[in-house]
Design an enzyme around this catalytic site. Structure first.
Site, PDB file in Angstrom:
ATOM      1  CE1 TYR A  16     -47.758  24.551  20.371  1.00 24.70           C
ATOM      2  CE2 TYR A  16     -50.083  24.361  20.922  1.00 24.70           C
ATOM      3  CZ  TYR A  16     -48.927  23.816  20.405  1.00 24.70           C
ATOM      4  OH  TYR A  16     -48.939  22.528  19.925  1.00 24.70           O
ATOM      5  CE1 TYR A 144     -49.510  20.146  16.747  1.00 25.37           C
ATOM      6  CE2 TYR A 144     -51.514  18.865  17.044  1.00 25.37           C
ATOM      7  CZ  TYR A 144     -50.416  19.501  17.576  1.00 25.37           C
ATOM      8  OH  TYR A 144     -50.205  19.498  18.935  1.00 25.37           O
ATOM      9  CG  ASP A 245     -53.282  12.018  13.619  1.00 22.58           C
ATOM     10  OD1 ASP A 245     -54.290  11.825  14.324  1.00 22.58           O
ATOM     11  OD2 ASP A 245     -52.356  12.773  13.955  1.00 22.58           O
ATOM     12  CE  LYS A 274     -57.233  17.845  19.172  1.00 19.99           C
ATOM     13  NZ  LYS A 274     -56.124  17.762  18.243  1.00 19.99           N
TER      14      LYS A 274
HETATM   15  C1  PLP Z   1     -54.756  17.340  18.511  1.00 22.84           C
HETATM   16  C2  PLP Z   1     -54.110  16.400  17.573  1.00 22.84           C
HETATM   17  C3  PLP Z   1     -53.069  15.549  17.994  1.00 22.84           C
HETATM   18  C4  PLP Z   1     -52.506  15.578  19.390  1.00 22.84           C
HETATM   19  O1  PLP Z   1     -53.421  15.231  20.367  1.00 22.84           O
HETATM   20  P1  PLP Z   1     -53.176  15.646  21.902  1.00 22.84           P
HETATM   21  O2  PLP Z   1     -54.285  14.989  22.630  1.00 22.84           O
HETATM   22  O3  PLP Z   1     -53.223  17.154  21.938  1.00 22.84           O
HETATM   23  O4  PLP Z   1     -51.830  15.136  22.289  1.00 22.84           O
HETATM   24  C5  PLP Z   1     -52.540  14.666  17.062  1.00 22.84           C
HETATM   25  N1  PLP Z   1     -53.008  14.628  15.789  1.00 22.84           N
HETATM   26  C6  PLP Z   1     -53.997  15.422  15.362  1.00 22.84           C
HETATM   27  C7  PLP Z   1     -54.485  15.311  13.950  1.00 22.84           C
HETATM   28  C8  PLP Z   1     -54.580  16.350  16.224  1.00 22.84           C
HETATM   29  O5  PLP Z   1     -55.544  17.167  15.786  1.00 22.84           O
END
Ligand code: PLP
Length: 431
Positions: A16, A144, A245, A274
């Site tokens: 970014y 997100y 997610d 993550k």
């Molecule tokens: C960071 C994140 C993503 C994307 O993961 P990347 O490994 O950066 O592609 C998707 N969903 C959530 C909730 C996130 O925090």
């Protein structure tokens, strides 16, 4: 200036950022435990866990060993037509640890890809059930889910800059962000608009996608578990899948191993990433129920249409197994409670500052929301001067430290935030 630092400035994009940015990027030499060491020798306490990942701290002997051992047998091998022990062992572990009912595991290389896979799974499932029109998604604002196109289409339209990509992005349905705070009984009209959208459009909606309990990069908001359980029921009622997610929340961050546990729900599809490898390797997974994978198996084309080159990378799988074992054999719940209590005590003093709108803490996440957006170039440097690595965005200055952080290190982080905000340097905020 060293040659490589010049090369970075000349040739490298950062996340970014402008290619040639006014804002500093700090050259880092190495990291150990909770401490980052810059090239110039300055040491910074890490308050970010490298974006939610490094739960055990850096340069951990157990994780180092796991990756080195795996390296002796194979760094990588294609997953089409071949399989290996690290992938199978990890899949079994994930099935055991995630909410009851999630049984089928698809490995991929990053969170965004895991979300793409989840969306495709939902569409393919409904196709297999003879609902080919269910191709769209419903989500809430301030979410997100990643930076690839389909993931971006379910991010908050404003922070996700949908107008920039308006003709390339799939149009999705957006309900208001959940407003009932965590720990509180559901505000009666919190799901009203979402319910209306489901009633009107369920025939074209494949799934609702949401970050359970914590909306992360879209605003660091914590919402009621009752909202999540009510949402699960609504999805069932309207024949729409629920995708949780858990990429940011998974592996203990909120005080439960997975945030869905706060509401005792099993989503139809779950994404994790993550912290899965303890911050060592880029890796993610999408899990679903046997019912969904069986249905996809039994309909034409009889296969799930995805297969990344680096699927189930053995180094990543081996590191993930070691990281999960390390987490489960540690007193992680006590660590999270200890961090939560300290964050609550020490960040609350910020609430009295005139520039601060709100302070909130959940698990090992502490958020100081300011009244105005911070001036990154200024505040980043002030924080580094305080000996901490904290990277605010917008109005938010937040902490999500490694779970192994000591009381002293955590105090350094919270005191740095207070010190910087208290100085009230004229240009610390953008307006
Ligand atoms: C960071 C994140 C993503 C994307 O993961 P990347 O490994 O950066 O592609 C998707 N969903 C959530 C909730 C996130 O925090």
């Amino acid at each position: 200036m060293s040659n490589w630092i010049q090369a970075d400035q000349d040739y490298v994009w950062h996340p970014y950022s402008a290619m040639h940015s006014e804002q500093p990027t700090y050259p880092i030499s190495h990291a150990n435990g909770c401490m980052l060491t810059l090239e110039d020798g300055r040491q910074l306490v890490d308050g970010m866990s490298s974006w939610w990942c490094t739960i055990h701290g850096y340069n951990h002997p157990v994780l180092n060993q796991a990756i080195q051992t795996q390296l002796q047998s194979m760094a990588h091998v294609m997953f089409g037509g071949l399989t290996h022990k690290p992938a199978a062992t990890l899949a079994q572990k994930l099935v055991e640890l995630t909410p009851e009912g999630l049984q089928s595991v698809f490995f991929s290389d990053s969170g965004s890809v895991a979300v793409e896979v989840a969306l495709k799974m939902a569409i393919q499932y409904w196709h297999s059930q003879n609902f080919p029109n269910k191709q769209q998604f419903l989500t809430v604002r301030q979410g997100y889910h990643g930076d690839t196109f389909a993931a971006m289409s379910v991010c908050d339209p404003i922070t996700g800059m949908h107008s920039l990509f308006k003709d390339s992005l799939q149009r999705q349905f957006f309900a208001p962000a959940p407003k009932t705070p965590f720990g509180e009984p559901l505000v009666s009209d919190d799901l009203t608009e979402l319910t209306q959208l489901l009633e009107a459009h369920h025939s074209t909606i494949a799934a609702v996608i949401i970050e359970p309990i914590v909306q992360g990069a879209g605003g660091m908001r914590f919402y009621s578990a009752e909202y999540l359980s009510a949402l699960k029921q609504l999805c069932e009622k309207h024949q729409v899948l629920l995708i949780a997610d858990e990429i940011a929340t998974g592996f203990g961050r909120t005080g439960k191993l997975f945030a869905c546990e706060h509401a005792s729900i099993t989503p139809d599809i779950m994404t994790i990433g993550k912290a899965i490898t303890g911050g060592y390797m880029t890796f993610a997974a999408t899990l679903t129920t046997a019912h969904i994978s069986d249905s996809i198996d039994q309909a034409k084309p009889g296969v799930f249409m995805h297969g990344p080159t680096f699927m189930a990378n053995p180094l990543a799988c081996a590191t993930a197994i070691a990281s999960i074992d390390l987490l489960l054999s540690s007193p992680w719940q006590n660590n999270i409670i200890r961090i939560e209590q300290q964050l609550k005590q020490q960040l609350n003093v910020c609430a009295d500052l005139a520039c601060v709108e709100n302070v909130r803490v959940l698990g090992a996440i502490g958020v100081v929301e300011c009244k105005h957006a911070v001036n990154m170039a200024v505040i980043q440097d002030l924080l580094v001067q305080q000996g901490v690595w904290i990277r605010p965005f917008g109005k938010l200055i937040y902490l999500m430290p490694p779970f192994i952080i000591s009381q002293e290190e955590l105090s350094q982080l919270t005191m740095a935030i207070h010190a910087v905000l208290k100085q009230s340097v004229a240009n610390i905020f953008i307006n």
